[in-house]
Design an enzyme around this catalytic site. Structure first.
Site, mmCIF file in Angstrom:
data_model
loop_
_atom_site.group_PDB
_atom_site.id
_atom_site.type_symbol
_atom_site.label_atom_id
_atom_site.label_comp_id
_atom_site.label_asym_id
_atom_site.label_seq_id
_atom_site.Cartn_x
_atom_site.Cartn_y
_atom_site.Cartn_z
ATOM 1 N N GLU A 207 0.890 -1.266 0.044
ATOM 2 C CA GLU A 207 -0.155 -0.214 0.102
ATOM 3 C C GLU A 207 0.971 1.159 0.072
ATOM 4 O OE1 GLU A 207 -2.027 3.276 2.184
ATOM 5 O OE2 GLU A 207 -0.614 1.865 2.806
ATOM 6 N N LYS A 209 1.749 3.760 1.842
ATOM 7 C CA LYS A 209 2.525 4.373 2.780
ATOM 8 C C LYS A 209 3.511 3.320 3.166
ATOM 9 C CE LYS A 209 -1.050 4.934 5.681
ATOM 10 N NZ LYS A 209 -2.105 4.783 4.736
ATOM 11 N N LYS A 210 3.419 2.188 2.697
ATOM 12 C CA LYS A 210 4.622 1.002 3.239
ATOM 13 C C LYS A 210 5.855 1.382 2.672
ATOM 14 C CE LYS A 210 1.212 -0.801 5.429
ATOM 15 N NZ LYS A 210 0.226 -0.059 5.128
ATOM 16 N N LEU A 211 6.705 0.407 3.163
ATOM 17 C CA LEU A 211 8.019 0.804 2.720
ATOM 18 C C LEU A 211 8.620 0.449 1.236
ATOM 19 C CD1 LEU A 211 9.454 -1.178 5.795
ATOM 20 C CD2 LEU A 211 9.116 0.996 5.696
#
Length: 401
Positions: A207, A209-211
């Site tokens: 998603e 906002k993930k790394l």
């Protein structure tokens, strides 16, 4: 009824730094080139956007990175976890133990798949699931332990694997360990294994906002289990004409970009870890804040940089600090995350009055000011100065100077 405590900073003033970054990593010309290549390859009505070779290549690279036999791509981390739990075949009364301090997306699939969610306390230092609190919650109905690598701090899975082996289900054998690694992609466990190598299944999210991200949505499951891998592949593709299934496939554009992001993951994580360690150093002289543990070797990836205010500030003092940071300094922050049963009506109604007092107390002290690897050193100094000054102001207001 639960309210949403993640929305505490209600200040509407313009902010220089948002409550949380809209994208966890960042894109380069390499991702742009991969996307353009896929677009050129997909313009013809004869080809379109299907492309199993790119998806398979991405899965193979991810499995190698995670030291796992299999990696199965999905169109999101939530659907991926849902399908893993579906494969467990939960029956009414079957229990899944998980940390009360968690993202709601970790617990909703347990309930939707018919499981009984058993909430346990977090460790007061790591804020990950506490194995000491898990053990007394085992019953003859326990089917799984769902462990989250919370906010980028990688949990040690060995205690949970040992506990599962010691508490076999009378019909199914030892409960399985399922890992939510949505916020820890590319990390390393305390045992020295890549995140994704241990447990029955590990679920990742891409998603926005993930790394790492595959155009804002996407997911992956890693497993060493042949049968689970085969079943997951059937489930994501309408059951392959033989079983029940649905459509949860990643497309080839996402896979192409994901392959580039994966190749750059260590670089992006290293920058994030360096920023997290820098923030800890800049704030280590603030007496009113408990800082996250400083871990090396990929054990903490700082998806969030957690701060805990003093117990005497819990609730009102923490809220005042968040409001001050937003209103006076333009610095957003978020409570990431409160106990799920306090913030989601559906979970609250289906956990039958369960409570985790330690989780609630820690959540009342928790705030996560905005952190991103691309914040400049000068901005980071400004952010830390703001946190220090705001904490002093709240300390005076609460008489703790």
């Amino acid at each position: 009824m639960p309210t949403d405590p993640t929305t505490v900073p209600r200040c509407k003033a313009p902010r220089r730094w948002p409550d949380e970054p809209a994208q966890g990593g960042w894109y380069t010309d390499a991702e742009d080139a991969a996307m353009r290549e896929v677009m050129d390859d997909s313009l013809s009505w004869r080809t379109g956007w299907r492309g199993t070779e790119r998806i398979t290549s991405f899965e193979d690279a991810f499995a190698a990175k995670a030291d796992s036999r299999y990696a199965i791509a999905f169109n999101g981390g939530g659907p991926a976890l849902e399908m893993v739990l579906h494969c467990l075949g939960l029956q009414p009364g079957d229990e899944v133990i998980s940390c009360g301090l968690n993202f709601v997306g970790t617990h909703l699939p347990v309930l939707h798949q018919g499981g009984t969610l058993v909430l346990a306390e977090p460790d007061p230092l790591t804020l990950n699931l506490d194995p000491v609190d898990v053990e007394p919650r085992f019953t003859t109905r326990t089917r799984a332990i769902l462990v989250t690598h919370w906010n980028g701090l990688v949990a040690d899975l060995r205690p949970f694997l040992r506990l599962a082996a010691c508490h076999p289900h009378p019909r199914h054998g030892p409960p399985v360990v399922i890992v939510d690694a949505a916020r820890a992609c590319g990390g390393t466990t305390p045992a020295g294994h890549p995140v994704g190598a241990e447990g029955w299944a590990t679920v990742f999210s891409f998603e926005t906002k993930k790394l790492m991200t595959t155009h804002g949505q996407g997911g992956m499951v890693t497993t060493q289990d042949d049968a689970l891998a085969s079943q997951l592949r059937r489930l994501r593709t309408y059951g392959l004409s033989r079983h029940w299934g649905t459509n949860q496939q990643l497309n080839k554009a996402q896979a192409a970009v994901g392959a580039v992001q994966l190749s750059r993951l260590d670089e992006m994580n290293a920058a994030r870890v360096a920023r997290g360690h820098q923030r800890t150093r800049l704030l280590e002289d603030v007496p009113y804040l408990t800082l996250p543990p400083t871990l090396t070797g990929g054990q903490h990836l700082y998806y969030r940089h957690n701060l805990l205010v003093p117990e005497s500030w819990a609730g009102a003092g923490r809220d005042a600090l968040m409001e001050t940071l937003a209103e006076r300094y333009g610095l957003g922050s978020i409570i990431n995350d409160p106990p799920t049963y306090t913030s989601h009506d559906y979970i609250h109604a289906r956990t039958h009055g369960q409570a985790c007092p330690r989780a609630e107390q820690l959540a009342a002290r928790l705030l996560c000011p905005c952190l991103h690897p691309l914040i400049s050193d000068a901005e980071e100094q400004e952010i830390c100065d703001a946190i220090r000054e705001a904490a002093e102001q709240v300390a005076r207001a609460f008489g703790t100077v």
